[in-house]
Design a protein around this motif. Structure first.
Motif, short mmCIF file in Angstrom:
data_model
loop_
_atom_site.label_atom_id
_atom_site.label_comp_id
_atom_site.label_asym_id
_atom_site.label_seq_id
_atom_site.Cartn_x
_atom_site.Cartn_y
_atom_site.Cartn_z
N SER A 150 -11.68 2.34 5.75
CA SER A 150 -12.05 1.34 6.75
C SER A 150 -11.20 0.09 6.62
O SER A 150 -10.78 -0.50 7.62
CB SER A 150 -13.53 0.98 6.60
N LEU A 151 -10.92 -0.31 5.38
CA LEU A 151 -10.08 -1.49 5.16
C LEU A 151 -8.68 -1.27 5.72
O LEU A 151 -8.11 -2.15 6.35
CB LEU A 151 -10.00 -1.79 3.66
N GLY A 156 0.34 -11.28 4.08
CA GLY A 156 -0.73 -10.44 4.61
C GLY A 156 -0.73 -9.06 3.99
O GLY A 156 -1.80 -8.49 3.71
N LEU A 157 0.47 -8.50 3.76
CA LEU A 157 0.57 -7.19 3.11
C LEU A 157 0.01 -7.24 1.70
O LEU A 157 -0.68 -6.31 1.25
CB LEU A 157 2.04 -6.75 3.09
N ASP A 158 0.29 -8.34 1.01
CA ASP A 158 -0.25 -8.49 -0.34
C ASP A 158 -1.76 -8.74 -0.32
O ASP A 158 -2.48 -8.31 -1.23
CB ASP A 158 0.45 -9.63 -1.08
N PHE A 159 -2.25 -9.42 0.71
CA PHE A 159 -3.70 -9.59 0.87
C PHE A 159 -4.39 -8.23 0.96
O PHE A 159 -5.41 -7.99 0.31
CB PHE A 159 -4.02 -10.39 2.13
N LEU A 160 -3.80 -7.35 1.78
CA LEU A 160 -4.38 -6.01 1.93
C LEU A 160 -4.32 -5.23 0.63
O LEU A 160 -5.28 -4.53 0.26
CB LEU A 160 -3.62 -5.24 3.02
N ARG A 161 -3.21 -5.36 -0.10
CA ARG A 161 -3.07 -4.65 -1.36
C ARG A 161 -4.11 -5.12 -2.38
O ARG A 161 -4.76 -4.31 -3.04
CB ARG A 161 -1.66 -4.86 -1.92
N VAL A 162 -4.25 -6.44 -2.50
CA VAL A 162 -5.22 -6.98 -3.45
C VAL A 162 -6.65 -6.59 -3.03
O VAL A 162 -7.48 -6.22 -3.87
CB VAL A 162 -5.08 -8.51 -3.54
N ALA A 163 -6.92 -6.68 -1.73
CA ALA A 163 -8.25 -6.32 -1.24
C ALA A 163 -8.56 -4.86 -1.49
O ALA A 163 -9.70 -4.49 -1.83
CB ALA A 163 -8.36 -6.63 0.25
N SER A 164 -7.55 -3.98 -1.35
CA SER A 164 -7.78 -2.55 -1.55
C SER A 164 -8.12 -2.23 -3.00
O SER A 164 -8.87 -1.29 -3.28
CB SER A 164 -6.56 -1.75 -1.11
N ILE A 165 -7.56 -3.01 -3.93
CA ILE A 165 -7.87 -2.79 -5.35
C ILE A 165 -9.35 -3.07 -5.63
O ILE A 165 -10.00 -2.37 -6.42
CB ILE A 165 -6.98 -3.69 -6.23
N HIS A 166 -9.89 -4.10 -4.95
CA HIS A 166 -11.28 -4.50 -5.20
C HIS A 166 -12.27 -3.84 -4.23
O HIS A 166 -13.46 -4.16 -4.27
CB HIS A 166 -11.41 -6.02 -5.09
N THR A 167 -11.77 -2.94 -3.38
CA THR A 167 -12.64 -2.28 -2.41
C THR A 167 -13.08 -0.92 -2.94
O THR A 167 -12.23 -0.15 -3.43
CB THR A 167 -11.90 -2.09 -1.06
#
Length: 475
Positions: free
Chosen positions: A358-359, A340-351
């Protein structure tokens, strides 16, 4: 290697065979005359300083024929082309590489030699402070994607006449410019020779990912070893500091990241912030960073180990562990939280930046709160995973923080599957990998701890005054 001929039309014919002058709109070729002599120039549109090129063309077209009837090339270079960066060429390979790098090539009828005029101007952004290496006090400039600008930022800080930038290119198709930076009076010349030989031996079409591709070509490592063996930085002051210590910097065109080598494990634990604060504060920040990095590696698998052996805990540690486990086993909770922590990290790169806050709120607060309420996780697992995540982000080097994350996940899996014996076997494997890792110069990855060097070791754990460090080096 195809040489130029003295016939302009034949040279133009060969040039059209080598470069797509009629197909590619950005490759410009134009016929004109100099003192009644037919000439031809070729350049890449978008790489040329228009005003300077216009001035040179006007100057050349005003020449009278009797002034250059003999020694045409020599007279043009000495008397009429009022520009600093000029050179000659007598073969098409040299010309082709220079033109595709941004130079303008000039062919003249009756001459088996041409002129290269370096009037290139690359698109470039400003030298802004790099996001990954911010400091509260200190310089705010950062390296950019243009190699010449980067060398200027470094030389501005080191005016030593022994500072050298040797230029080469890598890639049969990309022909990417690569500069080797070093100070000749302090560099290890055997290491420098080894590096040059390795660069010469590289056979690849293109450096697709710039410095990262080059790093993988220079250093052969085992796939299971995540530890970085070179350091990357985007700060010119960090590059300058390493060069003064005898390190070598590799600057790759089109990338703002510089490769520093040789390095050891402890180079990844230091940050420029330490030296922009007074020694006491710098030492404190360094120790806090060590604690954060160690906590990031060990806290979740160690907590899980203690839960599996709760009966062995002394009374003052009995509070460790949740009263209710929940619907998902504790081991699986940590594994899910790791991903989950890596999901957030990857998502933040593409956000986009405007939505990143907000993310973070959604991922860090809302999701974790609802996950606890529905019984997926216990508050303690989220707490310890958050501490591990903060420790990861406190690591100065992104590459080293990812290595810590891989080691933590491995240790967690070993502990979850094999309990106590898995924890100690996993820890042993990590230590073996660290101890057997070698730097680029084949030195110990744990120097100055192994082999032990007291002065160097104290400089790592204590941010000493600059004068004291300087005196230690002299002695």
């Amino acid at each position: 290697m195809m040489k130029l001929t003295s016939k302009l039309n034949e040279n133009i014919k060969i040039l059209n065979q080598r470069l797509p002058l009629e197909k590619s709109f950005d490759i410009v070729g134009r016929k004109w005359s100099i003192a009644g002599i037919n000439a031809y120039f070729v350049l890449i549109d978008g790489f040329t300083k228009d005003q300077i090129m216009l001035y040179i063309m006007e100057k050349l077209q005003s020449i009278k024929k009797e002034n250059i009837n003999i020694n045409t090339i020599k007279k043009l270079l000495q008397n009429y082309i009022a520009y600093i960066e000029i050179d000659t060429f007598d073969d098409f390979d040299t010309m082709e590489t220079a033109v595709l790098s941004g130079n303008t090539a000039l062919f003249i009828d009756g001459q088996n030699e041409g002129i290269l005029i370096d009037v290139r101007e690359y698109p470039v952004r400003g030298p802004e402070e790099p996001d990954l290496e911010k400091v509260t006090r200190g310089s705010r400039d950062g390296l950019v994607e243009t190699i010449v600008f980067n060398t200027s930022l470094i030389r501005r800080r080191i005016k030593d006449p022994k500072l050298t930038f040797e230029l080469t290119n890598v890639g049969t198709q990309s022909k990417t410019d690569v500069a080797i930076a070093y100070i000749d009076s302090v560099v290890d010349h055997d290491l420098l020779k080894k590096l040059k030989n390795k660069l010469d031996e590289i056979e690849i079409n293109s450096l697709v990912m710039a410095e990262k591709t080059l790093e993988e070509l220079l250093i052969k490592k085992k796939w299971y070893n995540p530890l970085p063996q070179v350091r990357f930085t985007e700060r010119p002051d960090v590059v300058a500091a390493h060069l003064l210590e005898g390190h070598i910097a590799i600057i790759v065109d089109t990338s703002p990241s510089v490769i520093l080598l040789p390095v050891t494990l402890f180079h990844f634990t230091q940050h420029a912030e330490d030296y922009y604060q007074n020694p006491m504060v710098g030492t404190y920040l360094r120790w806090i960073r060590f604690i954060a990095m160690f906590s990031s590696l060990i806290i979740t698998p160690l907590w899980l180990l203690l839960i599996y052996n709760k009966g062995l805990l002394p009374d003052y540690l009995k509070f460790i562990g949740p009263k209710e486990v929940g619907h998902i086993p504790l081991f699986m909770q940590f594994v899910i939280l790791e991903f989950g922590l890596d999901f957030l990290r990857v998502a933040s790169i593409h956000t986009p930046n405007t939505l990143s806050t907000s993310l973070g709120i959604i991922g860090g607060l809302i999701l974790s709160e609802f996950a606890v309420k529905v019984g997926w996780f216990t508050p303690e697992t989220i707490l310890y995973m958050a501490v591990a995540g903060i420790g990861t982000f406190a690591t100065p080097s992104m590459e080293f923080s990812m290595a810590i994350r891989i080691f933590r996940l491995f240790l967690l899996l070993m502990t979850g599957f094999f309990k106590s014996i898995g924890f100690f076997i996993g820890l042993s494997v990590i230590l073996i990998i660290v101890f057997t890792t070698k730097g680029f110069s084949n030195q110990s990855y744990l120097w100055p701890l192994f082999p032990f060097n007291g002065k160097a070791f104290s400089n790592i754990f204590f941010r000493k005054p600059i004068v004291e460090i300087k005196n230690n080096k002299k002695s």
